[in-house]
Each structure stands twice: as structure tokens, then as C-alpha cells.
Design a protein around this motif. Sequence first.
Motif, PDB file in Angstrom:
ATOM      1  N   ASP A 222      43.681  41.457  25.787  1.00 54.35           N
ATOM      2  CA  ASP A 222      44.240  40.234  26.834  1.00 54.35           C
ATOM      3  C   ASP A 222      45.377  40.291  27.049  1.00 54.35           C
ATOM      4  OD1 ASP A 222      44.051  37.807  27.811  1.00 54.35           O
ATOM      5  OD2 ASP A 222      43.339  37.454  25.082  1.00 54.35           O
TER       6      ASP A 222
ATOM      7  N   ASP B 256      41.114  28.869  34.873  1.00 57.02           N
ATOM      8  CA  ASP B 256      40.705  29.932  35.609  1.00 57.02           C
ATOM      9  C   ASP B 256      40.489  29.637  37.294  1.00 57.02           C
ATOM     10  OD1 ASP B 256      41.365  32.453  33.479  1.00 57.02           O
ATOM     11  OD2 ASP B 256      39.777  32.164  33.025  1.00 57.02           O
TER      12      ASP B 256
ATOM     13  N   ARG C  80      32.604  33.535  31.254  1.00 59.14           N
ATOM     14  CA  ARG C  80      33.462  33.731  30.206  1.00 59.14           C
ATOM     15  C   ARG C  80      34.950  33.094  31.064  1.00 59.14           C
ATOM     16  NH1 ARG C  80      35.596  38.126  27.001  1.00 59.14           N
ATOM     17  NH2 ARG C  80      36.503  38.212  29.232  1.00 59.14           N
ATOM     18  N   LEU C  81      35.114  31.891  31.455  1.00 58.62           N
ATOM     19  CA  LEU C  81      36.241  31.750  32.370  1.00 58.62           C
ATOM     20  C   LEU C  81      36.938  29.952  31.412  1.00 58.62           C
ATOM     21  CD1 LEU C  81      35.499  32.682  35.948  1.00 58.62           C
ATOM     22  CD2 LEU C  81      36.362  33.475  33.991  1.00 58.62           C
ATOM     23  N   ALA C  82      38.044  29.923  31.049  1.00 61.88           N
ATOM     24  CA  ALA C  82      38.676  28.762  31.044  1.00 61.88           C
ATOM     25  C   ALA C  82      39.198  27.609  31.849  1.00 61.88           C
ATOM     26  CB  ALA C  82      39.921  29.224  30.045  1.00 61.88           C
TER      27      ALA C  82
ATOM     28  N   ILE D 241      50.050  33.463  36.126  1.00 60.71           N
ATOM     29  CA  ILE D 241      49.534  34.814  36.898  1.00 60.71           C
ATOM     30  C   ILE D 241      48.169  35.162  36.279  1.00 60.71           C
ATOM     31  CG2 ILE D 241      49.585  37.378  36.792  1.00 60.71           C
ATOM     32  CD1 ILE D 241      52.737  37.411  36.086  1.00 60.71           C
ATOM     33  N   ASP D 242      47.070  34.608  37.663  1.00 51.86           N
ATOM     34  CA  ASP D 242      45.768  34.652  37.315  1.00 51.86           C
ATOM     35  C   ASP D 242      44.852  36.651  37.156  1.00 51.86           C
ATOM     36  OD1 ASP D 242      42.597  34.237  36.177  1.00 51.86           O
ATOM     37  OD2 ASP D 242      42.824  34.626  38.144  1.00 51.86           O
ATOM     38  N   GLY D 243      44.693  37.580  36.153  1.00 54.94           N
ATOM     39  CA  GLY D 243      44.842  38.440  36.065  1.00 54.94           C
ATOM     40  C   GLY D 243      45.914  39.701  35.937  1.00 54.94           C
ATOM     41  N   THR D 244      46.079  39.076  35.413  1.00 56.85           N
ATOM     42  CA  THR D 244      47.702  39.602  34.558  1.00 56.85           C
ATOM     43  C   THR D 244      46.787  41.363  34.220  1.00 56.85           C
ATOM     44  OG1 THR D 244      47.891  37.355  32.969  1.00 56.85           O
ATOM     45  CG2 THR D 244      49.210  39.803  31.970  1.00 56.85           C
TER      46      THR D 244
ATOM     47  N   ASN E 120      31.573  41.479  37.189  1.00 61.50           N
ATOM     48  CA  ASN E 120      31.949  42.394  36.812  1.00 61.50           C
ATOM     49  C   ASN E 120      30.912  43.500  35.935  1.00 61.50           C
ATOM     50  OD1 ASN E 120      33.034  43.307  34.343  1.00 61.50           O
ATOM     51  ND2 ASN E 120      34.973  42.324  34.502  1.00 61.50           N
TER      52      ASN E 120
ATOM     53  N   ASP F 123      47.712  28.729  36.147  1.00 61.06           N
ATOM     54  CA  ASP F 123      47.487  29.590  35.643  1.00 61.06           C
ATOM     55  C   ASP F 123      48.844  30.954  36.394  1.00 61.06           C
ATOM     56  OD1 ASP F 123      46.637  32.185  34.570  1.00 61.06           O
ATOM     57  OD2 ASP F 123      44.852  32.322  34.815  1.00 61.06           O
TER      58      ASP F 123
ATOM     59  N   GLU G  89      48.203  27.831  30.467  1.00 58.91           N
ATOM     60  CA  GLU G  89      47.792  29.314  30.186  1.00 58.91           C
ATOM     61  C   GLU G  89      48.667  29.964  28.939  1.00 58.91           C
ATOM     62  OE1 GLU G  89      45.635  32.992  31.764  1.00 58.91           O
ATOM     63  OE2 GLU G  89      45.122  33.357  30.085  1.00 58.91           O
TER      64      GLU G  89
ATOM     65  N   LYS H  59      35.888  26.522  27.982  1.00 59.93           N
ATOM     66  CA  LYS H  59      35.588  27.663  28.381  1.00 59.93           C
ATOM     67  C   LYS H  59      34.262  27.121  28.860  1.00 59.93           C
ATOM     68  CE  LYS H  59      38.785  31.044  26.758  1.00 59.93           C
ATOM     69  NZ  LYS H  59      38.793  31.974  26.261  1.00 59.93           N
TER      70      LYS H  59
ATOM     71  N   GLY I 142      38.690  41.169  39.567  1.00 58.21           N
ATOM     72  CA  GLY I 142      39.836  41.094  38.187  1.00 58.21           C
ATOM     73  C   GLY I 142      40.702  39.571  38.010  1.00 58.21           C
ATOM     74  N   SER I 143      40.586  39.208  39.098  1.00 56.94           N
ATOM     75  CA  SER I 143      40.820  37.828  39.168  1.00 56.94           C
ATOM     76  C   SER I 143      39.852  37.096  39.702  1.00 56.94           C
ATOM     77  CB  SER I 143      42.753  37.960  40.098  1.00 56.94           C
ATOM     78  OG  SER I 143      42.985  36.417  40.486  1.00 56.94           O
ATOM     79  N   ALA I 144      39.729  36.093  38.253  1.00 60.72           N
ATOM     80  CA  ALA I 144      38.623  34.580  39.091  1.00 60.72           C
ATOM     81  C   ALA I 144      39.209  34.574  40.058  1.00 60.72           C
ATOM     82  CB  ALA I 144      38.793  34.292  37.615  1.00 60.72           C
TER      83      ALA I 144
HETATM   84  P1  2AM Z   1      43.609  36.150  32.941  1.00 62.55           P
HETATM   85  O1  2AM Z   1      44.090  37.504  33.718  1.00 62.55           O
HETATM   86  O2  2AM Z   1      44.854  35.055  33.048  1.00 62.55           O
HETATM   87  O3  2AM Z   1      43.525  36.480  31.860  1.00 62.55           O
HETATM   88  C1  2AM Z   1      39.014  38.622  34.977  1.00 62.55           C
HETATM   89  O4  2AM Z   1      37.736  39.572  34.350  1.00 62.55           O
HETATM   90  C2  2AM Z   1      38.852  37.806  34.885  1.00 62.55           C
HETATM   91  O5  2AM Z   1      38.732  36.790  33.926  1.00 62.55           O
HETATM   92  C3  2AM Z   1      40.635  36.987  35.068  1.00 62.55           C
HETATM   93  O6  2AM Z   1      40.766  35.792  36.089  1.00 62.55           O
HETATM   94  C4  2AM Z   1      41.002  36.886  33.954  1.00 62.55           C
HETATM   95  O7  2AM Z   1      42.137  35.846  33.818  1.00 62.55           O
HETATM   96  C5  2AM Z   1      39.944  35.985  32.662  1.00 62.55           C
HETATM   97  N1  2AM Z   1      39.729  36.000  31.880  1.00 62.55           N
HETATM   98  C6  2AM Z   1      39.678  37.641  30.559  1.00 62.55           C
HETATM   99  N2  2AM Z   1      39.647  36.844  29.876  1.00 62.55           N
HETATM  100  C7  2AM Z   1      39.188  36.203  29.353  1.00 62.55           C
HETATM  101  C8  2AM Z   1      38.854  35.339  28.260  1.00 62.55           C
HETATM  102  N3  2AM Z   1      38.872  35.841  27.006  1.00 62.55           N
HETATM  103  N4  2AM Z   1      38.920  33.986  28.637  1.00 62.55           N
HETATM  104  C9  2AM Z   1      39.593  33.409  29.727  1.00 62.55           C
HETATM  105  N5  2AM Z   1      39.141  33.959  31.200  1.00 62.55           N
HETATM  106  C10 2AM Z   1      39.375  35.496  30.688  1.00 62.55           C
END
Ligand code: 2AM
Length: 280
Positions: A43, A217, A212-214, A92-95, A162, A90, A72, A245, A191-193
Motif C-alpha cells: 500500500d 476510489d 475492496r474500494l474506498a 493518484i489512483d493507482g499509486t 484482478n 483521490d 485518500e 469501503k 491496476g487503477s479502479a
Molecule cells: P490506490 O492506488 O489509490 O491505493 C488497485 O487494485 C486499485 O484498488 C487502485 O485503484 C487502488 O487505489 C485500490 N486499492 C488498493 N488497495 C486498496 C485498499 N486497501 N482499500 C481501498 N482501495 C484500494
Amino acid sequence: MTQHTNWDNVYEDAIRWIREAGQEIMASFRTSFNIDTKSNPNDLVTDIDKQTEKFFIEKIKEAYPSHRIMGEEGFGDNIEQLNGVIWFLDPIDGTMNFVHQQTNFAISIGIYEEGVGKLAFIYDVTKDELYHCKKGSGVFLNDEKIKPLKTTNLSESLLAINATWVTENHRIDPRTFSPLLKKIRGTRSYGSAAIELAYVAAGRLDGYVSLRLAPWDFAAGKMLIEEGGGICTTVDNKEIDLLDKNTIFAGTELFHTEVQKEYIQPALDQNYYLRTPSSR
Ligand code: 2AM
Ligand code: CA
């Protein structure tokens, strides 16, 4: 009481700030930046995520002091209710992609009023692709209006998923989606929601699933998809909670409906496990 909002002004401001932030992010590739980890070793967060979030918060607070921000990286407000105007941000989504690939990441911003989507933006920075919409005015990719989503047979569909969710994992029984993968034309994983949701809204994908998204995302992507005529729910077909989430299942109307009926509901009927993101 919420003050009256001039949404055309917010629309213009947000696009200007997003493009400015995008340029700063591109410039950061010529510098070195710190990389830290958050909840687990995979993460990742960089200085650029934090700087970009702070940049937006400063701009928003100056122009729209009554608006609140759920970001985020945690520099925004502590949001416990959906009243008023909320920016789900967010930076940077897909850090992980940002760090490893320097591409396939996006700025994602969904703006809601009293829990209803008003404006949404997903900016794929390195491709210079800005997906955006204002409620009721259709979805755009840069200056082009996106055509209505096609209805495609499952056998001709593309799903973003995924590989985690069809191998051993503790959130969803892998037998839920593995039969679907044999039926459809192919799978993708970017790899970027935010980008994956934008692709559903733009008709480049027929569906997307994540366990699992917030809110930051999915807030923008959910609105883009709904504005484009698609459907975005939890995997078990419930309304998404913008304050928590969620599992996410998005698709064109036909894809979402068929997959719910033919694959997800039968899996649930057989008591295949499906856990919410907050449970371990
Ligand atoms: P992020 O890069 O901003 O962390 C990758 O599978 C996608 O899921 C990305 O959009 C990533 O966002 C998000 N993601 C990965 N781990 C996560 C977590 N623990 N909770 C919520 N979103 C997550
Ligand atoms: Ca994210």
C-alpha cells in the motif's frame, strides 16, 4: 443550510485544477520523490500523492469554503455524513502503477450534494484523457461526448478483474467469477479502479469488479457510469455506501443484469462466501 452552488463554475474550476495538477505530476517524473507504505508493504504513498491532495484542498477551500473534502491521504475533512457538498478526492489512483510504471494512474474527483452525484472527473494523466460529466449532460472524454453504451452479449464482453478474486482469497469464493471468465471474450486488469470505472463509462469495458474500494476510489467512476446509462452496485447488488469501503460491481445495463442473474446470485444461493471490505 447549503449555499447555492453555481455548478458551471465548479465544473470549470475543477477541470482547470485537474489539468494543473496533472502537469505538476508529469514534472515530478524529472525529480526524485519519497515512497512510503501505509496499511501494508504493498500500500504505497509518495510525496506526490500528498502534495497533489494538498493542492486541491487549498484551491477548494479558497473558492468554496462551505464544501467538504474526503481525500485518500487524509488532509481533508472527517466526513461522517453526506450533507452539503462533498468532494471525494483521490489525488493518484493507482499509486503502485505511478511508482512502478509512471503510467496507468489517474486523478479521481467525484462531487456530490446531499449524497447525489453532481460532477465527476477521472483524469488519466499520462494519456491526457479526461473523463468528465455533469449530472444530466452526458459523459465526455476530453471534448468528445461518449456514445451510449452498447448492449453486448456476455460472450462478446470484456471484464476488468484482478486475478486475486479468482484465486484463493478471503473475500470472495473464487468459484463465483471463474465460470464467467470462461464465458466472456476476455479479462483486463489496469491496476487503477478509477481508470477501470472510466473505461466502463466510456464503453471500453463491459464490466468491472473489485472487492475492496474506498469512496475516493469509486465516487467519480460510479457517477460517470450511471450518467452513461450503466449500473454500479456492490457485488451482491446493493446500493453503494459513499461513507464506507465497498465491494464494487459495475457494468453496462445488460452485463450487470445478466451477470447478477446467471453468476453472482447463483453463487450466493449456494452459500459461496462474500465478505465486506471492512471484515478481515
Ligand atoms: P490506490 O492506488 O489509490 O491505493 C488497485 O487494485 C486499485 O484498488 C487502485 O485503484 C487502488 O487505489 C485500490 N486499492 C488498493 N488497495 C486498496 C485498499 N486497501 N482499500 C481501498 N482501495 C484500494
Ligand atoms: Ca485510490
